[in-house]
Design a protein around this motif. Structure first.
Motif, PDB file in Angstrom:
ATOM      1  N   UNK A  30       0.811  -1.215   0.000  1.00  0.00           N
ATOM      2  CA  UNK A  30       0.000   0.000   0.000  1.00  0.00           C
ATOM      3  C   UNK A  30       0.846   1.267   0.000  1.00  0.00           C
ATOM      4  N   UNK A  31       2.141   1.121  -0.196  1.00  0.00           N
ATOM      5  CA  UNK A  31       3.038   2.260  -0.107  1.00  0.00           C
ATOM      6  C   UNK A  31       3.654   2.586  -1.458  1.00  0.00           C
ATOM      7  N   UNK A  32       3.862   3.866  -1.652  1.00  0.00           N
ATOM      8  CA  UNK A  32       4.619   4.290  -2.821  1.00  0.00           C
ATOM      9  C   UNK A  32       6.084   3.919  -2.616  1.00  0.00           C
ATOM     10  N   UNK A  33       6.786   3.780  -3.713  1.00  0.00           N
ATOM     11  CA  UNK A  33       8.197   3.444  -3.646  1.00  0.00           C
ATOM     12  C   UNK A  33       8.977   4.290  -4.631  1.00  0.00           C
ATOM     13  N   UNK A  34      10.263   4.378  -4.368  1.00  0.00           N
ATOM     14  CA  UNK A  34      11.080   5.190  -5.258  1.00  0.00           C
ATOM     15  C   UNK A  34      12.519   4.741  -5.312  1.00  0.00           C
ATOM     16  N   UNK A  35      13.209   5.241  -6.298  1.00  0.00           N
ATOM     17  CA  UNK A  35      14.644   5.022  -6.469  1.00  0.00           C
ATOM     18  C   UNK A  35      15.343   6.374  -6.421  1.00  0.00           C
ATOM     19  N   UNK A  36      16.433   6.409  -5.682  1.00  0.00           N
ATOM     20  CA  UNK A  36      17.306   7.561  -5.634  1.00  0.00           C
ATOM     21  C   UNK A  36      18.727   7.073  -5.911  1.00  0.00           C
ATOM     22  N   UNK A  37      19.613   8.001  -6.215  1.00  0.00           N
ATOM     23  CA  UNK A  37      20.998   7.618  -6.437  1.00  0.00           C
ATOM     24  C   UNK A  37      21.923   8.696  -5.929  1.00  0.00           C
ATOM     25  N   UNK A  38      23.132   8.262  -5.591  1.00  0.00           N
ATOM     26  CA  UNK A  38      24.148   9.194  -5.134  1.00  0.00           C
ATOM     27  C   UNK A  38      25.455   8.878  -5.837  1.00  0.00           C
ATOM     28  N   UNK A  39      25.877   9.803  -6.663  1.00  0.00           N
ATOM     29  CA  UNK A  39      27.140   9.664  -7.375  1.00  0.00           C
ATOM     30  C   UNK A  39      28.283  10.125  -6.471  1.00  0.00           C
ATOM     31  N   UNK A  90      26.661   6.317 -13.140  1.00  0.00           N
ATOM     32  CA  UNK A  90      27.438   5.668 -12.084  1.00  0.00           C
ATOM     33  C   UNK A  90      27.078   6.269 -10.734  1.00  0.00           C
ATOM     34  N   UNK A  91      26.619   5.426  -9.815  1.00  0.00           N
ATOM     35  CA  UNK A  91      26.166   5.894  -8.511  1.00  0.00           C
ATOM     36  C   UNK A  91      25.777   4.702  -7.653  1.00  0.00           C
ATOM     37  N   UNK A  92      25.570   4.982  -6.390  1.00  0.00           N
ATOM     38  CA  UNK A  92      24.918   4.015  -5.513  1.00  0.00           C
ATOM     39  C   UNK A  92      23.418   4.295  -5.597  1.00  0.00           C
TER      40      UNK A  92
END
Length: 121
Positions: A30-39, A90-92
């Protein structure tokens, strides 16, 4: 409660890669989800997000047209299909969950450990 991102690795520019995010300890259907990244040397940035049903998706300008976010609520999983990868990708990469879909870090409450994506040119 855990979110675990996986699927990162070393690829060549132009290759494709799919990241996965598994949830454990509770269901996030029931939750939204997302992707983030850190270069390296940069702040964490938004990549893509998806509402609980998968009906609404949002992308950063850099991800639009190349990346696709999806989810499988039966498996409590989320995915990020990345095509035409560039060295600047390129990132985590981190997955996150929230009560409502958003595009900012502050919108998300639960965070997983990241998975490293390295794109060589």
């Amino acid at each position: 409660v855990q979110l675990q991102a996986s699927g990162g690795g070393l690829v060549q520019a132009g290759d494709s890669l799919t990241l996965s995010c598994a949830a454990s300890g509770r269901t996030f259907v029931d939750y939204a989800k997302g992707w983030f990244r850190q270069a390296p040397g940069k702040e964490r940035e938004f990549v893509a997000s998806i509402d609980w049903s998968g009906g609404d998706t949002y992308y950063s300008d850099s991800a639009k047209g190349r990346f696709t976010i999806s989810r499988d609520n039966r498996k409590n999983m989320m995915y990020l299909q990345m095509n035409s990868l560039k060295s600047e990708d390129t990132a985590v990469y981190y997955c996150a969950a929230s009560g409502t879909v958003g595009v900012r870090e502050d919108d998300f409450t639960w965070w997983g450990q990241g998975t490293l994506v390295t794109v060589s040119s």
